[in-house]
Write an enzyme that holds these catalytic residues in place. Sequence first.
Site, PDB file in Angstrom:
ATOM      1  N   ASP A 106     -15.329  20.553 -12.843  1.00  0.00           N
ATOM      2  CA  ASP A 106     -15.153  19.107 -12.745  1.00  0.00           C
ATOM      3  C   ASP A 106     -14.699  18.554 -14.092  1.00  0.00           C
ATOM      4  O   ASP A 106     -15.233  18.923 -15.144  1.00  0.00           O
ATOM      5  CB  ASP A 106     -16.488  18.481 -12.346  1.00  0.00           C
ATOM      6  CG  ASP A 106     -16.376  17.042 -11.887  1.00  0.00           C
ATOM      7  OD1 ASP A 106     -15.493  16.324 -12.389  1.00  0.00           O
ATOM      8  OD2 ASP A 106     -17.177  16.639 -11.036  1.00  0.00           O
ATOM      9  N   TYR A 148       1.473   2.016  10.165  1.00  0.00           N
ATOM     10  CA  TYR A 148       0.731   0.805   9.846  1.00  0.00           C
ATOM     11  C   TYR A 148       1.594  -0.450  10.020  1.00  0.00           C
ATOM     12  O   TYR A 148       2.743  -0.504   9.567  1.00  0.00           O
ATOM     13  CB  TYR A 148       0.246   0.841   8.401  1.00  0.00           C
ATOM     14  CG  TYR A 148      -0.906   1.789   8.127  1.00  0.00           C
ATOM     15  CD1 TYR A 148      -1.846   2.089   9.100  1.00  0.00           C
ATOM     16  CD2 TYR A 148      -1.058   2.360   6.871  1.00  0.00           C
ATOM     17  CE1 TYR A 148      -2.899   2.935   8.841  1.00  0.00           C
ATOM     18  CE2 TYR A 148      -2.118   3.208   6.590  1.00  0.00           C
ATOM     19  CZ  TYR A 148      -3.035   3.498   7.582  1.00  0.00           C
ATOM     20  OH  TYR A 148      -4.091   4.337   7.319  1.00  0.00           O
ATOM     21  N   LYS A 166      -6.750   3.993 -11.276  1.00  0.00           N
ATOM     22  CA  LYS A 166      -5.675   4.612 -12.047  1.00  0.00           C
ATOM     23  C   LYS A 166      -5.218   3.687 -13.180  1.00  0.00           C
ATOM     24  O   LYS A 166      -4.898   4.155 -14.288  1.00  0.00           O
ATOM     25  CB  LYS A 166      -4.493   4.964 -11.150  1.00  0.00           C
ATOM     26  CG  LYS A 166      -4.754   6.138 -10.216  1.00  0.00           C
ATOM     27  CD  LYS A 166      -5.031   7.443 -10.955  1.00  0.00           C
ATOM     28  CE  LYS A 166      -3.791   7.991 -11.651  1.00  0.00           C
ATOM     29  NZ  LYS A 166      -4.065   9.323 -12.269  1.00  0.00           N
ATOM     30  N   ASN A 215       8.716   2.649   5.574  1.00  0.00           N
ATOM     31  CA  ASN A 215       7.955   3.726   6.209  1.00  0.00           C
ATOM     32  C   ASN A 215       8.501   4.105   7.580  1.00  0.00           C
ATOM     33  O   ASN A 215       8.569   5.282   7.937  1.00  0.00           O
ATOM     34  CB  ASN A 215       6.482   3.325   6.333  1.00  0.00           C
ATOM     35  CG  ASN A 215       5.756   3.374   5.002  1.00  0.00           C
ATOM     36  OD1 ASN A 215       6.269   3.916   4.018  1.00  0.00           O
ATOM     37  ND2 ASN A 215       4.558   2.807   4.958  1.00  0.00           N
ATOM     38  N   GLY A 235      -5.144  -4.989   2.329  1.00  0.00           N
ATOM     39  CA  GLY A 235      -4.493  -5.060   1.029  1.00  0.00           C
ATOM     40  C   GLY A 235      -3.291  -4.155   0.871  1.00  0.00           C
ATOM     41  O   GLY A 235      -2.964  -3.739  -0.240  1.00  0.00           O
ATOM     42  N   ALA A 275      -5.653  15.635 -12.317  1.00  0.00           N
ATOM     43  CA  ALA A 275      -6.861  15.528 -11.493  1.00  0.00           C
ATOM     44  C   ALA A 275      -7.196  14.072 -11.186  1.00  0.00           C
ATOM     45  O   ALA A 275      -7.390  13.263 -12.093  1.00  0.00           O
ATOM     46  CB  ALA A 275      -8.033  16.198 -12.198  1.00  0.00           C
ATOM     47  N   ALA A 276      -7.253  13.742  -9.899  1.00  0.00           N
ATOM     48  CA  ALA A 276      -7.545  12.365  -9.484  1.00  0.00           C
ATOM     49  C   ALA A 276      -7.829  12.331  -7.997  1.00  0.00           C
ATOM     50  O   ALA A 276      -7.296  13.127  -7.226  1.00  0.00           O
ATOM     51  CB  ALA A 276      -6.360  11.442  -9.795  1.00  0.00           C
ATOM     52  N   TYR A 292      -8.070   2.543  -5.387  1.00  0.00           N
ATOM     53  CA  TYR A 292      -7.346   3.666  -5.986  1.00  0.00           C
ATOM     54  C   TYR A 292      -6.489   3.213  -7.158  1.00  0.00           C
ATOM     55  O   TYR A 292      -6.600   3.729  -8.275  1.00  0.00           O
ATOM     56  CB  TYR A 292      -6.463   4.365  -4.945  1.00  0.00           C
ATOM     57  CG  TYR A 292      -5.387   5.218  -5.565  1.00  0.00           C
ATOM     58  CD1 TYR A 292      -5.717   6.301  -6.380  1.00  0.00           C
ATOM     59  CD2 TYR A 292      -4.030   4.924  -5.369  1.00  0.00           C
ATOM     60  CE1 TYR A 292      -4.722   7.074  -6.980  1.00  0.00           C
ATOM     61  CE2 TYR A 292      -3.043   5.691  -5.958  1.00  0.00           C
ATOM     62  CZ  TYR A 292      -3.391   6.764  -6.767  1.00  0.00           C
ATOM     63  OH  TYR A 292      -2.412   7.518  -7.364  1.00  0.00           O
ATOM     64  N   ASN A 350       6.167   7.641  -4.970  1.00  0.00           N
ATOM     65  CA  ASN A 350       5.573   8.499  -3.938  1.00  0.00           C
ATOM     66  C   ASN A 350       6.215   9.886  -3.930  1.00  0.00           C
ATOM     67  O   ASN A 350       7.429  10.007  -3.757  1.00  0.00           O
ATOM     68  CB  ASN A 350       5.760   7.869  -2.552  1.00  0.00           C
ATOM     69  CG  ASN A 350       4.747   6.783  -2.264  1.00  0.00           C
ATOM     70  OD1 ASN A 350       4.314   6.072  -3.162  1.00  0.00           O
ATOM     71  ND2 ASN A 350       4.367   6.654  -1.011  1.00  0.00           N
ATOM     72  N   THR A 394       0.600   6.603 -11.591  1.00  0.00           N
ATOM     73  CA  THR A 394       1.273   6.173 -10.364  1.00  0.00           C
ATOM     74  C   THR A 394       1.931   4.805 -10.525  1.00  0.00           C
ATOM     75  O   THR A 394       1.501   3.990 -11.356  1.00  0.00           O
ATOM     76  CB  THR A 394       0.257   6.100  -9.209  1.00  0.00           C
ATOM     77  OG1 THR A 394       0.857   5.504  -8.057  1.00  0.00           O
ATOM     78  CG2 THR A 394      -0.952   5.244  -9.586  1.00  0.00           C
ATOM     79  N   ASP A 395       2.942   4.550  -9.706  1.00  0.00           N
ATOM     80  CA  ASP A 395       3.567   3.226  -9.695  1.00  0.00           C
ATOM     81  C   ASP A 395       2.663   2.167  -9.061  1.00  0.00           C
ATOM     82  O   ASP A 395       2.892   0.964  -9.230  1.00  0.00           O
ATOM     83  CB  ASP A 395       4.917   3.263  -8.976  1.00  0.00           C
ATOM     84  CG  ASP A 395       4.839   3.721  -7.527  1.00  0.00           C
ATOM     85  OD1 ASP A 395       3.738   4.086  -7.058  1.00  0.00           O
ATOM     86  OD2 ASP A 395       5.893   3.743  -6.862  1.00  0.00           O
ATOM     87  N   GLU A 396       1.626   2.586  -8.373  1.00  0.00           N
ATOM     88  CA  GLU A 396       0.764   1.629  -7.677  1.00  0.00           C
ATOM     89  C   GLU A 396      -0.020   0.732  -8.634  1.00  0.00           C
ATOM     90  O   GLU A 396      -0.534  -0.313  -8.231  1.00  0.00           O
ATOM     91  CB  GLU A 396      -0.177   2.341  -6.708  1.00  0.00           C
ATOM     92  CG  GLU A 396       0.575   3.054  -5.597  1.00  0.00           C
ATOM     93  CD  GLU A 396      -0.311   3.498  -4.454  1.00  0.00           C
ATOM     94  OE1 GLU A 396      -1.267   2.770  -4.119  1.00  0.00           O
ATOM     95  OE2 GLU A 396      -0.054   4.573  -3.891  1.00  0.00           O
TER      96      GLU A 396
END
Length: 355
Positions: free
Chosen positions: A57, A215, A162, A257, A291, A80-81, A158, A187, A132-134
Amino acid sequence: MILVTGGAGFIGANFVLDWIASTGEPVINLDVLTYAGNLESLASLAGDSRHLFVKGDICDRALIDRLLAEHRPHAIVHFAAESHVDRSIHGPAAFVKTNVEGTFTLLEAARQHWVPLPEPERSAFRFHHVSTDEVYGSLPPTAAPFTEEHLYEPNSPYSASKAASDHLVRAWHHTYGLPVLTTNCSNNYGPFHFPEKLIPLMIVNALAGKPLPVYGDGMQVRDWLYVKDHCSAIREVLARGKVGETYNVGGWNEKPNIEIVRTICALLDEMRPDPAGSYSRLIAYVKDRPGHDRRYAIDARKLERELQWKPAETFETGIRKTVRWYLDNAEWVARVQSGAYRDWVATNYSDRAVA
């Protein structure tokens, strides 16, 4: 030698395979092997002395200290995430622990390891944080893509976790001088992708004759990056990136999507026709997730301008390779779809009535 965290996950495993094939340099691969960590993705390295796998870990400071002291890697590449938005909505605590506390633990261990290193080891050492771009939030339909200067506006547990890890990495550079690099990617898709994410889930469900859950209206837009292109970008940034800088990594492939799902159906119709008819008949619109960001888009011109990196794959070439890989690796898919995975799918989709 380098230390890779999360090297049995989707992007991490692809990076380990790519690194050894491209450089021949050994890798210490540290992974706790949660549901998304799969050593079968690294089966081609069985018996290869250049791949040292350690189950552990990133929150285990004593273990990190021991690995750094014993192996003296010249870089840490931190994948790791916890990374699935839907899982973060159902259980955010694990995301804070791994993504925030785990990154903090690694940074402190790296700092303690780096400070006393003799030259030229000290100058050569790098801590590469993969993000990430998020973290940038959601873009309006006509807004320019995210650049490295875009404000952080995370909208899910999430992406918030990050974003916090990105800030820690930045702070450890500015406060302590730790030589860090950060990449924020769009992505990813490609081989060894765990079938909870959109593309592998659609392939696996279609082949099983199950509904393809989309979705909301399916018009959420993402930029898609073939995972092997992402790996090559990380190698470039690690080798030549400017210490303390952030580089956005994107594929220049913005797609809604629903278009992704229809493309997968069309490729499966071509490669593995179903006597019952087109796989598109399985598309099922379901209740949107809370969200849900409407659009992400990455401006990767800084990486192109400073390091001359561009993605090798278009979406059309990359998605074809991806669908073919899943068709050719049905045994891998079957083995990762454990009882725990099936339970998760039931939890996530049971309360999403078909729209």
